[in-house]
Motif scaffolding. Structure first.
Motif, PDB file in Angstrom:
ATOM      1  N   HIS A 149       0.918  -1.400   0.024  1.00  0.00           N
ATOM      2  CA  HIS A 149      -0.077  -0.015   0.152  1.00  0.00           C
ATOM      3  C   HIS A 149       0.951   1.292  -0.029  1.00  0.00           C
ATOM      4  O   HIS A 149       1.967   1.071   0.562  1.00  0.00           O
ATOM      5  CB  HIS A 149      -0.864  -0.076   1.230  1.00  0.00           C
ATOM      6  N   LYS A 205      -3.504  -0.836  -4.530  1.00  0.00           N
ATOM      7  CA  LYS A 205      -4.699  -0.282  -3.639  1.00  0.00           C
ATOM      8  C   LYS A 205      -5.294  -1.763  -3.000  1.00  0.00           C
ATOM      9  O   LYS A 205      -4.556  -2.865  -3.437  1.00  0.00           O
ATOM     10  CB  LYS A 205      -5.875   0.208  -4.469  1.00  0.00           C
ATOM     11  N   HIS A 239      -9.495  -4.316   5.133  1.00  0.00           N
ATOM     12  CA  HIS A 239      -9.519  -3.817   6.431  1.00  0.00           C
ATOM     13  C   HIS A 239     -10.419  -4.518   7.181  1.00  0.00           C
ATOM     14  O   HIS A 239     -11.313  -5.139   6.737  1.00  0.00           O
ATOM     15  CB  HIS A 239     -10.077  -2.341   6.368  1.00  0.00           C
ATOM     16  N   ASN A 287     -11.084   3.646   9.595  1.00  0.00           N
ATOM     17  CA  ASN A 287     -10.441   4.501   8.509  1.00  0.00           C
ATOM     18  C   ASN A 287     -10.031   3.611   7.301  1.00  0.00           C
ATOM     19  O   ASN A 287      -8.938   2.958   7.278  1.00  0.00           O
ATOM     20  CB  ASN A 287      -9.262   5.270   8.858  1.00  0.00           C
ATOM     21  N   ARG A 288     -11.037   3.645   6.366  1.00  0.00           N
ATOM     22  CA  ARG A 288     -10.866   3.000   5.135  1.00  0.00           C
ATOM     23  C   ARG A 288      -9.745   3.120   4.173  1.00  0.00           C
ATOM     24  O   ARG A 288      -9.367   2.689   3.245  1.00  0.00           O
ATOM     25  CB  ARG A 288     -12.123   2.957   4.393  1.00  0.00           C
ATOM     26  N   SER A 289      -9.000   4.602   4.473  1.00  0.00           N
ATOM     27  CA  SER A 289      -8.095   4.921   3.606  1.00  0.00           C
ATOM     28  C   SER A 289      -6.741   4.585   4.190  1.00  0.00           C
ATOM     29  O   SER A 289      -5.599   5.018   3.647  1.00  0.00           O
ATOM     30  CB  SER A 289      -8.334   6.383   3.497  1.00  0.00           C
ATOM     31  N   SER A 290      -6.587   3.918   5.408  1.00  0.00           N
ATOM     32  CA  SER A 290      -5.487   3.843   5.946  1.00  0.00           C
ATOM     33  C   SER A 290      -4.875   2.378   5.303  1.00  0.00           C
ATOM     34  O   SER A 290      -5.566   1.717   4.652  1.00  0.00           O
ATOM     35  CB  SER A 290      -5.692   3.570   7.243  1.00  0.00           C
TER      36      SER A 290
END
Length: 590
Positions: A143, A198, A360, A366-369
């Motif tokens: 990531h 991603k 996740h 926090n799904r952007s982490s």
């Protein structure tokens, strides 16, 4: 009839494993004796760079420096790779041989209870090419946030023929397509997660060339006639220090002790276990620990601390009512053998993992982490090879194997394994003594932080949901409901049961890191704090594990380090052309 067929396959498999193991033992020692009789090593030889370790990082770094014409000594503790070692299917058979350091952890208090003596086996390559010669060849970029600790680090990780050879999965059982359909039902992204950088799932991509294993040592062959000297079966005892300056190394080869001198830098690429061991033997490490072992302390640094590793569980947890096309019978068929050697295709190009991806857990809001879980899908497990290979490779105890895995040897078991990507538990590596031939004490302290268990439980819950999808039901998938030995007192499928299950079936993903991490032991130039001309470039410098298998990240790291070290060298040359040479008196008298 089935029992007789099963017995025949078991006998043939055992015989092949025994013969291949004997062959590897022979080739290793033959290579060692060949070096003894035909190689001549000069003592006190002067080089521009001395690089310790010819693994993924060391070979990449050496190739980049050799390209610029530097005189380099590359030392490798193991031998040359034997013929047939590049066959992907044979990866597990190279473990537990002389080509493997055969590291093993100390007994774990909170984990590995289903393994022999609560100890985890940690295979690591003792071979030219390093662990890239015996891993499962998975190419995973991770990531973007994995690399925030080093600006612009991800730039060198490009699919470039000179850097690495990446191939899509050449052969699979068909299970991959069904798994991906099931993941789509769970609204997971499907696609090339390496190109997209991603979360999501895909069929595995491999370090492979023409159906054969590709590893970074192949970058070196074009430089063998240049100023590159490679010495295999070279056991490095310590870095030679003049005050705080690294000026060479002391190593044992051909049953003799040698010293080699570096005009510029000494670079350790011996891995997350080997590098901290060499540093501590050289007097660089925790002061009290070194003093207890009567090692002269040169620099007090937290070497060997902050050990982290990717942990997995769930082996053979899923069963099918239909069979996959992967079996010992089909693999050993003459057609499979011919298909591989003539065309580089078929099951012999397979290393075990068909599908992988990251996501996740429900605990991460926090799904952007960075994702905290990975899934690896394998159309086989411990039960399928009758305990001949994988049981020994993983260190499963006889009692656990006979009670839990052996009853399924005739059945269709697969593995959908959750992997803990960012463990909160940290361990350490210490020296047993000041004897360089003793393997270090490895204590990952698995599950010393209970949050790690909770995350893996969430991964198992995800697998249960996957098994319930229509795609998986179409092949009769279901969870194996036999209690894992040691967890009989817990209600099956309860949180308490899975907590017990994970603590018993705790397996390494072979990704130790962090023992010389950047910011604690080395700076952003890869230089060891408080020293001169001493660098570390391997997984030990990673302050955080990447979100996936780490081989690609290590290549990227080595590419970046090569650029930095070359730039530093050019600056050093420009400003010190008239400086006096190093004082070698210390070396000749110690």
């Amino acid at each position: 009839m089935m029992f007789f067929l099963h017995y025949i396959i078991f006998t043939i498999t055992s015989l092949i494993v025994f013969m291949f193991s004997s062959y590897l033992n022979f080739t290793y020692f033959f290579d060692m004796y060949k070096q003894w009789y035909f190689n001549d090593i000069n003592d006190f030889q002067l080089y521009d760079f001395i690089i310790v370790g010819a693994g993924t990082a060391g070979a990449t770094l050496t190739a980049r420096l050799a390209k610029d014409g530097y005189k380099i000594l590359l030392l490798e503790a193991g031998g040359a790779a034997p013929p047939f070692s590049d066959i992907p299917l044979l990866a597990p058979l190279i473990q537990n041989t002389p080509y493997d350091w055969q590291y093993i952890t100390v007994p774990q208090q909170n984990a590995c209870k289903g393994l022999k003596n609560n100890q985890s086996k940690w295979p690591m390559g003792k071979i030219f090419g390093g662990t890239g010669k015996l891993n499962y060849m998975l190419y995973v970029r991770g990531h973007p946030l994995d690399y925030d600790w080093f600006p612009n680090l991800i730039e060198p990780i490009k699919r470039n023929d000179d850097t690495m050879h990446i191939n899509d999965l050449k052969w699979n059982t068909g299970l991959a397509d069904i798994i991906l359909k099931g993941l789509q039902e769970l609204n997971q992204d499907i696609g090339n997660i390496n190109d997209n950088f991603k979360n999501g799932f895909m069929k595995a991509q491999l370090f492979m060339e023409n159906g054969k294993r590709w590893s970074t040592d192949k970058l070196l062959y074009k430089y063998l006639k240049n100023k590159l000297t490679i010495i295999t079966h070279a056991h490095v005892e310590k870095v030679l220090m003049e005050s705080n300056r690294a000026i060479g190394v002391q190593f044992i080869a051909l049953n003799k002790t040698f010293k080699a001198i570096a005009k510029r830098d000494v670079i350790l690429c011996a891995g997350a276990i080997g590098t901290p061991k060499i540093l501590m033997l050289s007097g660089i490490g925790p002061k009290k620990h070194l003093e207890d072992l009567k090692i002269n302390v040169i620099k007090d640094l937290p070497v060997g601390q902050h050990l982290v590793d990717h942990v997995l569980t769930g082996i053979d947890l899923v069963m099918l009512n239909t069979s996959t096309s992967f079996s010992m019978t089909s693999t050993l068929s003459p057609m499979s053998v011919l298909n591989y050697f003539l065309f580089g295709k078929g099951p012999w190009t397979f290393t075990g993992v068909e599908v992988l991806g990251t996501f996740h857990s429900s605990m991460q809001k926090n799904r952007s982490s960075t994702p905290d879980l990975q899934i690896m899908v394998m159309p086989l497990g411990l039960s399928r090879d009758n305990g001949v290979v994988l049981k020994e490779a993983m260190g499963i105890s006889d009692e656990v194997y006979n009670e839990y895995f052996a009853p399924n040897s005739h059945k269709n078991t697969i593995t959908i394994a959750p992997v803990l990507l960012h463990p909160k538990s940290e361990g350490q590596i210490k020296l047993r003594s000041n004897n360089s031939f003793e393997l270090p004490l490895i204590d990952p302290k698995y599950f010393s932080n209970k949050d790690d268990i909770e995350t893996l439980i969430d991964g198992l819950q995800f697998i249960k949901k996957l098994v319930e999808t229509n795609a998986m039901k179409s092949i009769g998938a279901y969870i194996y409901k036999k209690h894992f030995p040691g967890c009989e007192n817990e209600t099956f499928d309860s949180i308490k049961y899975w907590e017990c299950y994970i603590q018993y079936l705790t397996l390494t993903s072979y990704h130790p890191a962090g023992t010389c991490r950047m910011g604690d032991v080395v700076d952003q130039m890869f230089k060891v704090y408080g020293t001169k001309n001493l660098y570390v470039v391997d997984a030990s410098v990673l302050p955080f594990l990447p979100s996936g298998n780490i081989n690609a990240a290590i290549i990227m790291l080595a590419e970046k380090a090569a650029h930095i070290i070359k730039q530093n060298t050019k600056v050093h040359v420009n400003y010190t052309k008239c400086s006096k040479s190093y004082n070698y008196y210390y070396i000749f008298n110690h």
